[in-house]
Design a protein around this motif. Sequence first.
Motif, PDB file in Angstrom:
ATOM      1  N   SER A 108       0.833  -1.212   0.000  1.00 22.54           N
ATOM      2  CA  SER A 108       0.000   0.000   0.000  1.00 22.54           C
ATOM      3  C   SER A 108       0.864   1.257   0.000  1.00 22.54           C
ATOM      4  O   SER A 108       0.514   2.261  -0.637  1.00 22.54           O
ATOM      5  CB  SER A 108      -0.943  -0.010   1.216  1.00 22.54           C
ATOM      6  OG  SER A 108      -0.224   0.164   2.424  1.00 22.54           O
ATOM      7  N   LYS A 109       1.997   1.215   0.699  1.00 24.60           N
ATOM      8  CA  LYS A 109       2.882   2.384   0.736  1.00 24.60           C
ATOM      9  C   LYS A 109       3.554   2.613  -0.621  1.00 24.60           C
ATOM     10  O   LYS A 109       3.657   3.747  -1.095  1.00 24.60           O
ATOM     11  CB  LYS A 109       3.936   2.205   1.832  1.00 24.60           C
ATOM     12  CG  LYS A 109       3.355   2.258   3.239  1.00 24.60           C
ATOM     13  CD  LYS A 109       4.408   1.940   4.296  1.00 24.60           C
ATOM     14  CE  LYS A 109       3.795   1.943   5.691  1.00 24.60           C
ATOM     15  NZ  LYS A 109       4.781   1.563   6.745  1.00 24.60           N
ATOM     16  N   VAL A 110       4.003   1.518  -1.247  1.00 22.24           N
ATOM     17  CA  VAL A 110       4.621   1.637  -2.570  1.00 22.24           C
ATOM     18  C   VAL A 110       3.619   2.199  -3.562  1.00 22.24           C
ATOM     19  O   VAL A 110       3.909   3.118  -4.339  1.00 22.24           O
ATOM     20  CB  VAL A 110       5.132   0.257  -3.059  1.00 22.24           C
ATOM     21  CG1 VAL A 110       5.578   0.332  -4.515  1.00 22.24           C
ATOM     22  CG2 VAL A 110       6.277  -0.213  -2.172  1.00 22.24           C
ATOM     23  N   LEU A 111       2.407   1.663  -3.540  1.00 26.98           N
ATOM     24  CA  LEU A 111       1.384   2.111  -4.478  1.00 26.98           C
ATOM     25  C   LEU A 111       0.970   3.546  -4.209  1.00 26.98           C
ATOM     26  O   LEU A 111       0.658   4.298  -5.144  1.00 26.98           O
ATOM     27  CB  LEU A 111       0.170   1.182  -4.396  1.00 26.98           C
ATOM     28  CG  LEU A 111       0.414  -0.256  -4.877  1.00 26.98           C
ATOM     29  CD1 LEU A 111      -0.814  -1.114  -4.629  1.00 26.98           C
ATOM     30  CD2 LEU A 111       0.786  -0.269  -6.342  1.00 26.98           C
ATOM     31  N   ALA A 112       0.942   3.942  -2.944  1.00 23.27           N
ATOM     32  CA  ALA A 112       0.561   5.314  -2.602  1.00 23.27           C
ATOM     33  C   ALA A 112       1.516   6.313  -3.233  1.00 23.27           C
ATOM     34  O   ALA A 112       1.090   7.336  -3.803  1.00 23.27           O
ATOM     35  CB  ALA A 112       0.547   5.482  -1.081  1.00 23.27           C
ATOM     36  N   VAL A 113       2.805   6.032  -3.158  1.00 27.29           N
ATOM     37  CA  VAL A 113       3.809   6.941  -3.729  1.00 27.29           C
ATOM     38  C   VAL A 113       3.675   7.010  -5.250  1.00 27.29           C
ATOM     39  O   VAL A 113       3.632   8.093  -5.844  1.00 27.29           O
ATOM     40  CB  VAL A 113       5.236   6.481  -3.352  1.00 27.29           C
ATOM     41  CG1 VAL A 113       6.276   7.315  -4.088  1.00 27.29           C
ATOM     42  CG2 VAL A 113       5.444   6.599  -1.840  1.00 27.29           C
ATOM     43  N   LEU A 114       3.599   5.844  -5.892  1.00 27.95           N
ATOM     44  CA  LEU A 114       3.524   5.811  -7.346  1.00 27.95           C
ATOM     45  C   LEU A 114       2.234   6.451  -7.857  1.00 27.95           C
ATOM     46  O   LEU A 114       2.244   7.219  -8.831  1.00 27.95           O
ATOM     47  CB  LEU A 114       3.606   4.359  -7.835  1.00 27.95           C
ATOM     48  CG  LEU A 114       4.899   3.608  -7.516  1.00 27.95           C
ATOM     49  CD1 LEU A 114       4.825   2.181  -8.049  1.00 27.95           C
ATOM     50  CD2 LEU A 114       6.109   4.338  -8.094  1.00 27.95           C
ATOM     51  N   LEU A 115       1.119   6.136  -7.194  1.00 21.74           N
ATOM     52  CA  LEU A 115      -0.165   6.668  -7.639  1.00 21.74           C
ATOM     53  C   LEU A 115      -0.240   8.179  -7.471  1.00 21.74           C
ATOM     54  O   LEU A 115      -0.742   8.896  -8.344  1.00 21.74           O
ATOM     55  CB  LEU A 115      -1.295   5.994  -6.865  1.00 21.74           C
ATOM     56  CG  LEU A 115      -2.713   6.397  -7.277  1.00 21.74           C
ATOM     57  CD1 LEU A 115      -2.964   6.022  -8.731  1.00 21.74           C
ATOM     58  CD2 LEU A 115      -3.738   5.725  -6.374  1.00 21.74           C
ATOM     59  N   THR A 116       0.266   8.680  -6.338  1.00 23.53           N
ATOM     60  CA  THR A 116       0.262  10.125  -6.099  1.00 23.53           C
ATOM     61  C   THR A 116       1.053  10.856  -7.172  1.00 23.53           C
ATOM     62  O   THR A 116       0.628  11.904  -7.687  1.00 23.53           O
ATOM     63  CB  THR A 116       0.853  10.448  -4.717  1.00 23.53           C
ATOM     64  OG1 THR A 116       0.070   9.800  -3.707  1.00 23.53           O
ATOM     65  CG2 THR A 116       0.852  11.941  -4.470  1.00 23.53           C
ATOM     66  N   ALA A 117       2.194  10.299  -7.554  1.00 20.72           N
ATOM     67  CA  ALA A 117       3.041  10.937  -8.559  1.00 20.72           C
ATOM     68  C   ALA A 117       2.358  10.983  -9.915  1.00 20.72           C
ATOM     69  O   ALA A 117       2.356  12.017 -10.601  1.00 20.72           O
ATOM     70  CB  ALA A 117       4.374  10.195  -8.666  1.00 20.72           C
ATOM     71  N   GLU A 118       1.759   9.873 -10.338  1.00 25.66           N
ATOM     72  CA  GLU A 118       1.162   9.856 -11.674  1.00 25.66           C
ATOM     73  C   GLU A 118      -0.089  10.721 -11.757  1.00 25.66           C
ATOM     74  O   GLU A 118      -0.327  11.374 -12.783  1.00 25.66           O
ATOM     75  CB  GLU A 118       0.860   8.426 -12.126  1.00 25.66           C
ATOM     76  CG  GLU A 118      -0.214   7.703 -11.359  1.00 25.66           C
ATOM     77  CD  GLU A 118      -0.468   6.299 -11.912  1.00 25.66           C
ATOM     78  OE1 GLU A 118      -1.288   6.167 -12.842  1.00 25.66           O
ATOM     79  OE2 GLU A 118       0.147   5.335 -11.419  1.00 25.66           O
ATOM     80  N   ILE A 119      -0.871  10.755 -10.691  1.00 25.99           N
ATOM     81  CA  ILE A 119      -2.053  11.617 -10.708  1.00 25.99           C
ATOM     82  C   ILE A 119      -1.637  13.084 -10.686  1.00 25.99           C
ATOM     83  O   ILE A 119      -2.220  13.927 -11.378  1.00 25.99           O
ATOM     84  CB  ILE A 119      -2.979  11.288  -9.518  1.00 25.99           C
ATOM     85  CG1 ILE A 119      -3.663   9.933  -9.754  1.00 25.99           C
ATOM     86  CG2 ILE A 119      -4.021  12.381  -9.324  1.00 25.99           C
ATOM     87  CD1 ILE A 119      -4.619   9.523  -8.660  1.00 25.99           C
ATOM     88  N   ALA A 120      -0.598  13.389  -9.921  1.00 27.63           N
ATOM     89  CA  ALA A 120      -0.148  14.776  -9.802  1.00 27.63           C
ATOM     90  C   ALA A 120       0.281  15.350 -11.145  1.00 27.63           C
ATOM     91  O   ALA A 120      -0.104  16.472 -11.508  1.00 27.63           O
ATOM     92  CB  ALA A 120       1.003  14.866  -8.798  1.00 27.63           C
ATOM     93  N   ILE A 121       1.062  14.599 -11.920  1.00 24.76           N
ATOM     94  CA  ILE A 121       1.555  15.128 -13.198  1.00 24.76           C
ATOM     95  C   ILE A 121       0.417  15.311 -14.184  1.00 24.76           C
ATOM     96  O   ILE A 121       0.389  16.270 -14.973  1.00 24.76           O
ATOM     97  CB  ILE A 121       2.658  14.212 -13.794  1.00 24.76           C
ATOM     98  CG1 ILE A 121       3.316  14.900 -14.999  1.00 24.76           C
ATOM     99  CG2 ILE A 121       2.105  12.865 -14.166  1.00 24.76           C
ATOM    100  CD1 ILE A 121       4.048  16.165 -14.680  1.00 24.76           C
ATOM    101  N   VAL A 122      -0.565  14.410 -14.154  1.00 26.94           N
ATOM    102  CA  VAL A 122      -1.696  14.551 -15.067  1.00 26.94           C
ATOM    103  C   VAL A 122      -2.573  15.726 -14.663  1.00 26.94           C
ATOM    104  O   VAL A 122      -3.097  16.454 -15.516  1.00 26.94           O
ATOM    105  CB  VAL A 122      -2.519  13.249 -15.120  1.00 26.94           C
ATOM    106  CG1 VAL A 122      -3.766  13.441 -15.980  1.00 26.94           C
ATOM    107  CG2 VAL A 122      -1.680  12.111 -15.684  1.00 26.94           C
ATOM    108  N   VAL A 123      -2.747  15.926 -13.362  1.00 29.34           N
ATOM    109  CA  VAL A 123      -3.521  17.078 -12.886  1.00 29.34           C
ATOM    110  C   VAL A 123      -2.853  18.380 -13.329  1.00 29.34           C
ATOM    111  O   VAL A 123      -3.524  19.340 -13.717  1.00 29.34           O
ATOM    112  CB  VAL A 123      -3.671  17.035 -11.349  1.00 29.34           C
ATOM    113  CG1 VAL A 123      -4.219  18.363 -10.827  1.00 29.34           C
ATOM    114  CG2 VAL A 123      -4.593  15.889 -10.938  1.00 29.34           C
ATOM    115  N   VAL A 124      -1.528  18.410 -13.288  1.00 33.04           N
ATOM    116  CA  VAL A 124      -0.794  19.591 -13.764  1.00 33.04           C
ATOM    117  C   VAL A 124      -1.082  19.820 -15.246  1.00 33.04           C
ATOM    118  O   VAL A 124      -1.372  20.949 -15.678  1.00 33.04           O
ATOM    119  CB  VAL A 124       0.726  19.419 -13.542  1.00 33.04           C
ATOM    120  CG1 VAL A 124       1.496  20.516 -14.271  1.00 33.04           C
ATOM    121  CG2 VAL A 124       1.045  19.450 -12.052  1.00 33.04           C
ATOM    122  N   LEU A 125      -1.032  18.750 -16.032  1.00 37.01           N
ATOM    123  CA  LEU A 125      -1.326  18.870 -17.464  1.00 37.01           C
ATOM    124  C   LEU A 125      -2.754  19.353 -17.685  1.00 37.01           C
ATOM    125  O   LEU A 125      -2.991  20.256 -18.516  1.00 37.01           O
ATOM    126  CB  LEU A 125      -1.109  17.515 -18.150  1.00 37.01           C
ATOM    127  CG  LEU A 125      -1.459  17.434 -19.641  1.00 37.01           C
ATOM    128  CD1 LEU A 125      -0.620  18.430 -20.443  1.00 37.01           C
ATOM    129  CD2 LEU A 125      -1.255  16.010 -20.166  1.00 37.01           C
TER     130      LEU A 125
END
Length: 479
Positions: free
Chosen positions: A168-185
Amino acid sequence: MSEITAAPDALKDEPSGPARKLHGNLGVASIVFMVVAAAAPLGVIGGVVPLGLASGNGAGFPATFVFSTVILLLFAAGFTALTPFVEEAGAFFSYVRTSLGFPAGIGIAFVALVSYVAIEAGVYGLLGPAGGVIVELFGGPALPWWVFAAVAFAVTTFVGYRNIELSSKVLAVLLTAEIAIVVVLDAVIVFQGGDHGLSNGIVNPSAIFSGSLGIGLLFALISYVGFEATAIFRDEARTPEKTIPRATYVALILIGVFYAVTSWALVSGWGDEEAVARATDSGSTFLADTAQRYIGVVGTDIITVLYFTSLFACILSFHNVASRYVFALSQRDVLPESLSRPHARHASPHLASLWISGVVAVSVIAAVVFNLDPAAQFYTWFAGATTVGFVVLLIATSAAVLVYFARDRRGYSQWRVRIAPALGLVGLTIGLILIVANLGDLVGGSTVLGWAIVGILVVAFVAGVIVGKRVGDKTVAQP
């Protein structure tokens, strides 16, 4: 920290005793991270959205995510209502068993297991080439796709063997990063007003019903595979009667809003007609091209890397789900009893996890030996099987909800346990018809292969029913 509750001496030889149960302290956020990661948001935006724009209903495609979310929320109304009456982990298997009987439940469990293992294995076919792109991006040599698949496989096997909270911790980091960059776009596109104004296709009936709405809905539904896995973590969740329903609704709404808004923003970034044209002519680079146009080379490179990690997160999530299906089935001696013994230290389904890894390894090795194209064949064929299986599982669970509450609503409203599930069942049935009708296109244009996939799932269900009748229902003791 998770721990195992030891079984009393009298129960040590009882195969369905407490020693064969998982324990944990997962909250809503942890479960949501794993479920949303399984949906691979960035993978959907970069892969499925261009297909939906090109082959579906064009600029109206973002609206199909709205429709799909509504259908699945209707499904979730009954799904979560039944949760308090299902006292074991196992997701679809447990829900169907509770209402329709043990043999039907085992049949559905076999379909689920085939579906989840297929998608976990198939995604390696996307991850391998994505890893090669990253290495070449930084000036490295061209390497075979299976090299990256092998590395990701080793990491997945290691993490899956350990405590679920590590995943869950690994997925939390990866998921937060990918959503963040798309939200920026998304924000940059909307702030700049798109190419020449923001698209109204998401609310324009003429756009929504243009082209092939059916194909658009098909691709949209594929994008939600895995959301229902909230229930598989029941034994590892805090107060599951509350945690599972909340996680289900949060995951569905988060996924639905993300898909709808981002696909609308991408269409706006080019304009309705140009977006469809680019998705048709260069779908594989559609997301990267849009990113480079609005957030530059650095943003594009970040998205390229996060696309790879998104696929890894997807694999890890499905690995966790498949492992827990194996664990749940072995609890009832449908599969070898040894697979339902939690790890003494990590309280994880470690043997079940290794068993899944073995099956996936054989699949990937077979793809390499037979020289299958990792994306066009290996991934597409396996994803086709998962798509059909996923909707069948939802339909079976909807039917189970309607049957369970047919005579007694157990205090729920008519809407919650009868009307909403029935409407969801209608929507899902339409979706299944569309998927089967277009399955040949999903698996490379081969009608024979398409029906072969359906046949495999039918065989899995029938085999499960037969095994279920022979084994018989063995209630899993509660600690």
